[in-house]
Structures are given as structure tokens and as C-alpha cells.
Design an enzyme around this catalytic site. Structure first.
Site, PDB file in Angstrom:
ATOM      1  N   LEU A  53       0.870  -1.172   0.000  1.00 13.85           N
ATOM      2  CA  LEU A  53       0.000   0.000   0.000  1.00 13.85           C
ATOM      3  C   LEU A  53       0.905   1.219   0.000  1.00 13.85           C
ATOM      4  O   LEU A  53       1.924   1.245   0.698  1.00 13.85           O
ATOM      5  CB  LEU A  53      -0.893   0.030   1.250  1.00 13.85           C
ATOM      6  CG  LEU A  53      -2.015  -1.006   1.359  1.00 13.85           C
ATOM      7  CD1 LEU A  53      -2.730  -0.839   2.693  1.00 13.85           C
ATOM      8  CD2 LEU A  53      -3.001  -0.876   0.210  1.00 13.85           C
ATOM      9  N   ASP A  54       0.556   2.232  -0.775  1.00 19.24           N
ATOM     10  CA  ASP A  54       1.329   3.467  -0.763  1.00 19.24           C
ATOM     11  C   ASP A  54       1.385   4.024   0.652  1.00 19.24           C
ATOM     12  O   ASP A  54       0.454   3.837   1.449  1.00 19.24           O
ATOM     13  CB  ASP A  54       0.682   4.522  -1.664  1.00 19.24           C
ATOM     14  CG  ASP A  54       0.736   4.153  -3.134  1.00 19.24           C
ATOM     15  OD1 ASP A  54       1.572   3.301  -3.498  1.00 19.24           O
ATOM     16  OD2 ASP A  54      -0.057   4.719  -3.904  1.00 19.24           O
ATOM     17  N   ARG A  55       2.451   4.740   0.937  1.00 19.14           N
ATOM     18  CA  ARG A  55       2.625   5.299   2.284  1.00 19.14           C
ATOM     19  C   ARG A  55       1.407   6.087   2.774  1.00 19.14           C
ATOM     20  O   ARG A  55       0.980   5.917   3.920  1.00 19.14           O
ATOM     21  CB  ARG A  55       3.881   6.175   2.301  1.00 19.14           C
ATOM     22  CG  ARG A  55       4.198   6.742   3.669  1.00 19.14           C
ATOM     23  CD  ARG A  55       5.525   7.474   3.657  1.00 19.14           C
ATOM     24  NE  ARG A  55       5.924   7.842   5.002  1.00 19.14           N
ATOM     25  CZ  ARG A  55       7.170   8.134   5.348  1.00 19.14           C
ATOM     26  NH1 ARG A  55       8.128   8.088   4.446  1.00 19.14           N
ATOM     27  NH2 ARG A  55       7.460   8.461   6.588  1.00 19.14           N
TER      28      ARG A  55
END
Length: 260
Positions: A53-55
Site C-alpha cells: 500500500l502506498d505510504r
């Protein structure tokens, strides 16, 4: 402590907070808060990633408790056997239900991907989206006297980098809080007036066949306070029953109206 959404002898799933890295890279050697290390310390055993998951994205993050479990999960993700459902708050009123089939060129990071090939053509990228609700708030943004937001459900059918963020930007309904693909003026307005201080994208649910038992498995991740406050302010409470936190109470003056 991270919220553990599911755990058995093979798998563990946590609710990743916005702003947390899944794991360190050589670019983030000094990062103090990392999901994998935190989960390892919390449950006392190593974990193996199967997806990312993106930050700035929150929500369901599923990991294996052995290299074999991680490999089998990663295989399911690669073969699109795991259904992913996200929710986002976007600019404007996106009200239809449709499938966007819009190829995306690979997005390379100047440092991390400096040795990657740059001659790749656009890759297939498909997203099913559905507008759930809209609202118009009495706050001026730019040249408009009011501000419009939409609540959208998203199901990516492919897994390109920043796919949902880029697809919504292509539809002219960028996600609020997206500093790279979004509307900076809308981002500032959302943060100032409604406390939307993060990317308003949440990985709400993963549905899969358990790689070891063969049983169907659905994992849901609850929304954080920023999300719950937004649902209250915009009159959207009750629209995401599997993800809303029952114990959340909106601050005074923030239940569908703007505090003075």
C-alpha cells in the site's frame, strides 16, 4: 500497536495507518515507523509481504507468516485472484458506476528507479468505480463559491503504481489529499476547513480464497478519525457500515455542518 484484523497460523492482516511505510528501502533507512518491523515485534515472528500500500494510503495489509505463505499470497495477487475494495473522497460529484480501461505508463521514481527501463509503453490498467454519495459545502475554493466532494467505491482489476490516484485524476475527480496527482487548491481547502490532512484513500476490504484452507476469507479495515470526521461532516455516516467505527463521536459542530 497496530490493529490486527485477522491472524491464523499462516496469515496476518493489519490496518495500516496513513503515513506508515510497509517496509524500509535503501531510501528510507532512517525511517522509525515501519509496518513490517512493528508487526514482527508485536506478534513475535517474522512476516512476509505479498502486496503493498502506498505510504499515504490506509487499510487492509495482508502478510504471510512464512516465506511459503507470502509466496502463495503474492501469486494470488499477481493472478488477480484477490478482490480489493477501496473508498476515496474525491473532488466534485462523481455519480456514475462504470469501468475505466485506461492504460498507464510506468511511473518511475528518479532515485529508486534510476536503473529501470524507461522505454516501456503504457500498461493495461482497469478500475471499476461507483459513486456512493455527493455533498456541496458552503466553503469557497478557488473561483467557486462552494466546494463539492464525492464518496467513491473503487475496485482495481490491475495493480499499476498509483493506479487509483491516476485513474481518478484522469476522470477529473482527483482524490483529496493527493499531493502528486491531485488538486493542490482543493487539498489545502479540505485540510483547512474539514481536517482532511491525509490522502483520502482507504483499502477497505480484501476478499480471497485462503491459500491453505481453501475457505473464503473477507477482511475489513475500519476507518480512522479523519475519515470518520469527514463522513460526519458531509452527512455520509452509515454509508460504509463494514468500515465505520461505532465508537466514534464527531466533535461538536461537525455533524454535517461547519463550525463557526
Amino acid at each position: 500497536m497496530l490493529e490486527i484484523l485477522y491472524q491464523d497460523e499462516w496469515l496476518v492482516a493489519v490496518n495500516k495507518p496513513s503515513g506508515w511505510l510497509v517496509h524500509r528501502s535503501w531510501l528510507d533507512r532512517d525511517e522509525k515507523v515501519v509496518v513490517m518491523q512493528t508487526v514482527r515485534d508485536q506478534i513475535g515472528q517474522h512476516v512476509f509481504t505479498a502486496h503493498r500500500l502506498d505510504r499515504p494510503t490506509s487499510g487492509v495489509l495482508l502478510m504471510g507468516l512464512s516465506s511459503e505463505a507470502g509466496r502463495l499470497l503474492a501469486q494470488q495477487f499477481e493472478q488477480h485472484q484477490i478482490q480489493k475494495r477501496y473508498h476515496a473522497i474525491v473532488r466534485g460529484w462523481l455519480m456514475e458506476e462504470a469501468v475505466l480501461d485506461y492504460p498507464l505508463a510506468e511511473e518511475l521514481d528518479k532515485i529508486a528507479d534510476k536503473f529501470a527501463r524507461e522505454d516501456k509503453g503504457p500498461q493495461p490498467a482497469v478500475t471499476h468505480y461507483r459513486g456512493l454519495a455527493t455533498v456541496e459545502m458552503p466553503v469557497a475554493t478557488g473561483r467557486y463559491p462552494t466546494t463539492r466532494y464525492g464518496l467513491v467505491e473503487l475496485e482495481p482489476k490491475t495493480g499499476r503504481k498509483h493506479q487509483l490516484r491516476r485513474h481518478l485524476a484522469h476522470l477529473r475527480h482527483p482524490i483529496i489529499g493527493d499531493s502528486k496527482h491531485g488538486d493542490l487548491r482543493q487539498n489545502r481547502s479540505g485540510a483547512e476547513h474539514f481536517g482532511l490532512q491525509r490522502l483520502m484513500l482507504h483499502a477497505s476490504q480484501l476478499s480471497l480464497t485462503h491459500p491453505f484452507t481453501g475457505e473464503p476469507l473477507a477482511i475489513h479495515a475500519g476507518l480512522d478519525d479523519t475519515w470518520m470526521q469527514a463522513l460526519s461532516q458531509f452527512g455520509w455516516r452509515g454509508l460504509l457500515p463494514e468500515n465505520e467505527r461505532v465508537e466514534f463521536s464527531a466533535p461538536s459542530g461537525q455533524d454535517g455542518e461547519i463550525s463557526s
